[in-house]
Design an enzyme around this catalytic site. Structure first.
Site, PDB file in Angstrom:
ATOM      1  N   ASN A  10       0.875  -1.178   0.000  1.00 20.37           N
ATOM      2  CA  ASN A  10       0.000   0.000   0.000  1.00 20.37           C
ATOM      3  C   ASN A  10       0.912   1.228   0.000  1.00 20.37           C
ATOM      4  O   ASN A  10       1.512   1.541   1.032  1.00 20.37           O
ATOM      5  CB  ASN A  10      -0.887  -0.030   1.249  1.00 20.37           C
ATOM      6  N   TRP A  11       1.014   1.869  -1.149  1.00 27.45           N
ATOM      7  CA  TRP A  11       1.954   2.991  -1.272  1.00 27.45           C
ATOM      8  C   TRP A  11       1.412   4.286  -0.665  1.00 27.45           C
ATOM      9  O   TRP A  11       2.127   5.267  -0.581  1.00 27.45           O
ATOM     10  CB  TRP A  11       2.337   3.195  -2.754  1.00 27.45           C
ATOM     11  N   LYS A  12       0.138   4.297  -0.279  1.00 25.46           N
ATOM     12  CA  LYS A  12      -0.451   5.510   0.315  1.00 25.46           C
ATOM     13  C   LYS A  12      -0.142   6.724  -0.573  1.00 25.46           C
ATOM     14  O   LYS A  12      -0.134   6.596  -1.781  1.00 25.46           O
ATOM     15  CB  LYS A  12       0.036   5.669   1.759  1.00 25.46           C
ATOM     16  N   HIS A  92      -9.549   1.379   4.422  1.00 28.30           N
ATOM     17  CA  HIS A  92      -8.318   1.566   5.197  1.00 28.30           C
ATOM     18  C   HIS A  92      -8.597   2.521   6.363  1.00 28.30           C
ATOM     19  O   HIS A  92      -9.332   3.495   6.213  1.00 28.30           O
ATOM     20  CB  HIS A  92      -7.193   2.107   4.308  1.00 28.30           C
ATOM     21  N   GLU A  94      -6.948   4.824   7.634  1.00 31.67           N
ATOM     22  CA  GLU A  94      -6.621   6.239   7.390  1.00 31.67           C
ATOM     23  C   GLU A  94      -7.767   6.934   6.663  1.00 31.67           C
ATOM     24  O   GLU A  94      -7.992   8.135   6.848  1.00 31.67           O
ATOM     25  CB  GLU A  94      -5.299   6.337   6.606  1.00 31.67           C
ATOM     26  N   GLU A 163      -5.798  -4.870  10.328  1.00 40.24           N
ATOM     27  CA  GLU A 163      -4.757  -3.866  10.547  1.00 40.24           C
ATOM     28  C   GLU A 163      -5.048  -3.083  11.832  1.00 40.24           C
ATOM     29  O   GLU A 163      -5.801  -2.095  11.805  1.00 40.24           O
ATOM     30  CB  GLU A 163      -4.713  -2.885   9.374  1.00 40.24           C
ATOM     31  N   GLY A 169       2.466   1.936  10.851  1.00 37.81           N
ATOM     32  CA  GLY A 169       3.525   2.943  10.780  1.00 37.81           C
ATOM     33  C   GLY A 169       4.204   3.245  12.099  1.00 37.81           C
ATOM     34  O   GLY A 169       4.924   4.233  12.225  1.00 37.81           O
ATOM     35  N   SER A 208       3.073  -2.408  10.274  1.00 33.52           N
ATOM     36  CA  SER A 208       4.506  -2.515  10.600  1.00 33.52           C
ATOM     37  C   SER A 208       5.125  -3.857  10.217  1.00 33.52           C
ATOM     38  O   SER A 208       6.039  -4.339  10.885  1.00 33.52           O
ATOM     39  CB  SER A 208       4.755  -2.218  12.077  1.00 33.52           C
ATOM     40  N   GLY A 229       2.738  -1.311   4.226  1.00 38.74           N
ATOM     41  CA  GLY A 229       2.819   0.106   3.880  1.00 38.74           C
ATOM     42  C   GLY A 229       4.257   0.517   3.618  1.00 38.74           C
ATOM     43  O   GLY A 229       4.804   0.306   2.536  1.00 38.74           O
TER      44      GLY A 229
HETATM   45  P1  PGA Z   1       2.707   0.079   7.566  1.00 38.96           P
HETATM   46  O1  PGA Z   1       1.270   0.347   6.930  1.00 38.96           O
HETATM   47  O2  PGA Z   1       3.216  -1.227   7.005  1.00 38.96           O
HETATM   48  O3  PGA Z   1       3.547   1.249   7.135  1.00 38.96           O
HETATM   49  O4  PGA Z   1       2.546  -0.007   9.054  1.00 38.96           O
HETATM   50  C1  PGA Z   1       0.357  -0.701   6.716  1.00 38.96           C
HETATM   51  C2  PGA Z   1      -0.931  -0.161   6.137  1.00 38.96           C
HETATM   52  O5  PGA Z   1      -1.386   0.915   6.551  1.00 38.96           O
HETATM   53  O6  PGA Z   1      -1.529  -0.796   5.247  1.00 38.96           O
END
Ligand code: PGA
Length: 251
Positions: A10-12, A92, A94, A163, A169, A208, A229
């Site tokens: 997931n490149w966000k 997601h 976020e 998640e 993160g 993470s 991510g």
């Molecule tokens: P992360 O993000 O691996 O940077 O913790 C995972 C995600 O939000 O899908």
């Protein structure tokens, strides 16, 4: 049916033309991998990513629940497909937090994407305060129940990603027994909703994931892959995670 492992990035809000070389490098590994791989990139990069990585699964990070209409700034499932995407993330945390997406919104997005022919990764997860209150399993299973699409015609096109919000993160990861407990509970809800097909839905872990913890996470029996991510942005970080998933099936 044996569930094939899936490791998706997931490149966000990361990724411009200069990053296409990483996508190409990652895609080359997929040619010989014995697991499924995908990268969900910003919408602006989808078409170029597909050209840079022919045959590789490129996805979006969100989709609108309607087919078309007056929705400024939004992207429909048909548009994602038209750009060459094969899948999309929905729900997601976020987006649930910053864009105020409800479980009902997420359900509509999942249904629109599946109906159009995209694969879907539907995210659920608890906050740290919910985890500390001891209500993580009941909260996340309830979130799944009300976010699930009404039906799935092909379980291989539908995945759930557990998640925990506090693990995204942060470098923090739940214990393997907490992951195991949550995945088993989610599996129960999927079977309750979809019958036997619920056993064929992949349940990914996300939050993470990196090379140093991937082998342990993939060792949890009901973990069918990962949504990654930060560690998906560079082939050098992502491919060891893919190797760990592959190692977990060949052990
Ligand atoms: P992360 O993000 O691996 O940077 O913790 C995972 C995600 O939000 O899908």
């Amino acid at each position: 049916m044996e569930r094939r492992k899936l490791v998706a990035g997931n490149w966000k809000m990361h990724g411009v033309s200069a990053d296409l070389a990483e996508i190409t490098s990652i895609s080359l590994a997929a040619e010989t991998a014995d697991i499924d791989m995908a990268l969900c990139v910003p919408a602006t990069l989808i078409e170029r990513a597909v050209r840079a990585a022919p045959g590789f699964s490129i996805g979006g990070q969100d989709v609108h629940g309607s087919e078309k209409g007056a929705h400024t700034g939004c992207i429909s499932a048909a548009m994602l497909l038209d750009a060459g995407a094969r899948l999309t993330i929905v729900g997601h945390s976020e987006r649930r937090e910053a864009q105020g997406e409800s479980d009902g919104d997420v359900k509509a997005k999942a249904e629109a994407a599946l109906a159009a022919g995209l694969s879907v990764i539907l995210c659920v997860g608890e906050s740290d305060s919910v985890r500390e209150s001891g209500k993580a399993v009941e909260t996340v299973t309830a979130q799944l129940d009300s976010s699930l699409p009404g039906g799935i015609s092909d379980a291989s096109r539908f995945s759930v990603a557990y998640e925990p919000i506090w693990a995204i993160g942060t470098g923090k990861v739940p214990s393997t027994s907490d992951i195991d407990e949550m995945h088993a509970a989610l599996r129960g809800r999927l079977v309750a909703a979809f019958g036997e097909a619920g056993n064929n839905v992949r349940i990914l872990y996300g939050g993470s994931v990196k090379a140093s913890n991937a082998t342990e996470i993939f060792g949890v029996p009901d973990v069918d892959g990962a949504l990654v991510g930060g560690a998906s942005l560079k082939a050098a970080d992502f491919l060891p995670i893919v190797d760990a998933a592959s190692g977990s099936i060949n052990r």
